[in-house]
Design an enzyme around this catalytic site. Sequence first.
Site: not given
Ligand code: NDP
Length: 245
Positions: A143, A156
């Site tokens: 990020s 974070y």
């Molecule tokens: P979301 O919150 O939409 O999705 C997060 C994903 O991580 C989900 O599929 C969730 O699945 C999974 N996850 C969370 N906790 C667990 C766990 N304990 N075990 C297994 N899976 C887990 O996030 P984004 O798509 O927005 O983000 C994706 C990546 O991009 C992240 O690393 C985020 O930090 C990064 N990012 C995003 C930005 C944005 O603006 N969206 C900007 C910068 C970076 P489930 O809950 O089903 O387990």
Amino acid sequence: MFDLSGRTALVTGASRGIGYFIALELARRGAHIIAVARTVGGLEDLDDDIKAVGASATLVPLDLTDMKAIDALGGSIHERWGKLDVLVANAGVLGTISPIGHIKAKDFEKVMTLNVNATWRLMRSVEPLIRASDAGRAIFLSSGVAHSCRPFWGGYAASKAAIEALARIWANELVNTAVRINCVNPGATRTAMRAQAVPGENPDTLPDPRDVAAKIIKLADPALTETGMLYDVREDRMLRYREPE
Ligand code: NDP
């Protein structure tokens, strides 16, 4: 367009958001997807979409804070495929946006456990597998706050800085192998996490995760030469870090 037929890609956080569409885009290029997340419904939707593009997936409903399960996942991939061609370490949590002195210990630890500990554990679990590929590729979702250090994003931001350090060190360790390892700054993207981070924002002003994912998957190209770099999606540019001393 590069081809991933016959290749296997492990995508964490594949149940929604950016990870969902990275998995789908990799499948569209022919990869078999190992899709990891906790939400079975999201994984099943992905499975339907992957089948619709003529590819296949193995669904792994897993809480990545279960470190022993991450070790076991590496063993299962070894037994079934003997190698891993693409790792996308995308799963992440935001934690609380609050001044450092006000972050609750359990919230800080939760962010570190998933974003850092589980990511390292996954690297360790799949290292022999990704080295066994003729063109292993690893992609780590970071990020912009890892560098901008915006106030109140302490847990974070620190977790993403740690992910980048781990990924860069891994890239330096494997520089003389066929493995190529890079980080990504996707930029603000229309997902559940972004809505949690900036609740008042109009999501229509943000890029669609489909478009963001379509750019990120170039880091899975078997012909990619760059390693240990940071791909900035918004600028569509690979950024070089300082060389190790
Ligand atoms: P979301 O919150 O939409 O999705 C997060 C994903 O991580 C989900 O599929 C969730 O699945 C999974 N996850 C969370 N906790 C667990 C766990 N304990 N075990 C297994 N899976 C887990 O996030 P984004 O798509 O927005 O983000 C994706 C990546 O991009 C992240 O690393 C985020 O930090 C990064 N990012 C995003 C930005 C944005 O603006 N969206 C900007 C910068 C970076 P489930 O809950 O089903 O387990």
